[in-house]
Design a protein around this motif. Structure first.
Motif, PDB file in Angstrom:
ATOM      1  N   UNK A   1      80.804 -16.974  36.488  1.00 57.35           N
ATOM      2  CA  UNK A   1      82.298 -16.987  36.951  1.00 57.35           C
ATOM      3  C   UNK A   1      82.679 -15.550  36.409  1.00 57.35           C
ATOM      4  N   UNK A   2      83.030 -14.972  37.533  1.00 56.17           N
ATOM      5  CA  UNK A   2      83.630 -13.481  37.113  1.00 56.17           C
ATOM      6  C   UNK A   2      85.206 -13.474  37.502  1.00 56.17           C
ATOM      7  N   UNK A   3      85.860 -12.391  36.662  1.00 52.42           N
ATOM      8  CA  UNK A   3      87.364 -12.237  37.288  1.00 52.42           C
ATOM      9  C   UNK A   3      87.131 -10.918  37.672  1.00 52.42           C
ATOM     10  N   UNK A   4      87.774 -10.878  38.759  1.00 49.31           N
ATOM     11  CA  UNK A   4      87.951  -9.616  39.632  1.00 49.31           C
ATOM     12  C   UNK A   4      89.299  -9.057  39.902  1.00 49.31           C
ATOM     13  N   UNK A   5      89.801  -8.101  39.218  1.00 52.15           N
ATOM     14  CA  UNK A   5      91.216  -7.611  39.344  1.00 52.15           C
ATOM     15  C   UNK A   5      91.504  -7.257  40.864  1.00 52.15           C
TER      16      UNK A   5
END
Length: 194
Positions: free
Chosen positions: A140-144
């Protein structure tokens, strides 16, 4: 009941014979037992025993752990940057809210953009029992929003796992899930709103 005596070759064993009625009574009881078992089983669906048929559960009332008060330092859990963010007293007193409702899915996906005004958390649950070998990788990645680089928030390889990953970066962002197409998951985001 008539009794027949039979002798084995030199053993002197005496066997009691059964009448015609006794044999039919035993046969009838056996047939009734088998028929009853078939009728009782006919309405049941087979189960895999490993949870493969169960749908992924909703994450329910996930809440972000709110700091006790005052200015608090929180370490980013990505471990790649080792950055530290400081929250203001006003943000620590705000009540966490749902920033992205419980979202279930399967396989790779990009989730909708949400906005955070302070610390927030990702509640996640995945199940990969239907993947080849019965396990899978869940990233799971957080992408601004805009042109920000993806930051890993969760990297797990298992049949099934769940947890809460605290995050600190405020602003608009979205989540990207990288996993096997057979893996089911559910994700929910709570924290300080904008």
């Amino acid at each position: 009941m008539e009794t027949k005596t039979q002798h084995g070759p030199g053993l002197g064993i005496r066997l009691a014979g059964r009448t015609w009625a006794t044999r039919h009574l035993v046969a009838g009881c056996t047939v009734a037992l088998v028929a009853g078992m078939m009728i009782g089983y006919s309405g049941k669906k087979p189960s895999a025993g490993d949870g493969a048929a169960k749908p992924i559960v909703a994450l329910g009332s996930l809440t972000s752990p709110a700091p006790a008060g005052g200015t608090t330092s929180t370490t980013d859990t990505t471990a790649t940057t080792g950055t530290t963010a400081t929250t203001s007293p006003a943000a620590t007193e705000a009540k966490p809210t749902v920033l992205m409702a419980n979202t279930p899915g399967q396989g790779p996906s990009e989730l909708p953009v949400f906005a955070a005004g302070g610390p927030w958390s990702i509640g996640w649950h995945f199940r990969c029992v239907n993947a080849p070998g019965g396990t899978g990788t869940f990233t799971l990645q957080v992408i601004p929003a805009g042109d920000g680089a993806p930051q890993p928030a969760v990297e797990q390889t298992s049949r099934e796992a769940q947890g809460i990953s605290p995050e600190a970066a405020p602003g608009r962002q979205h989540l990207k899930i990288i996993t096997d197409p057979a893996c089911q998951w559910a994700v929910k985001v709570t924290g300080i709103g904008p």
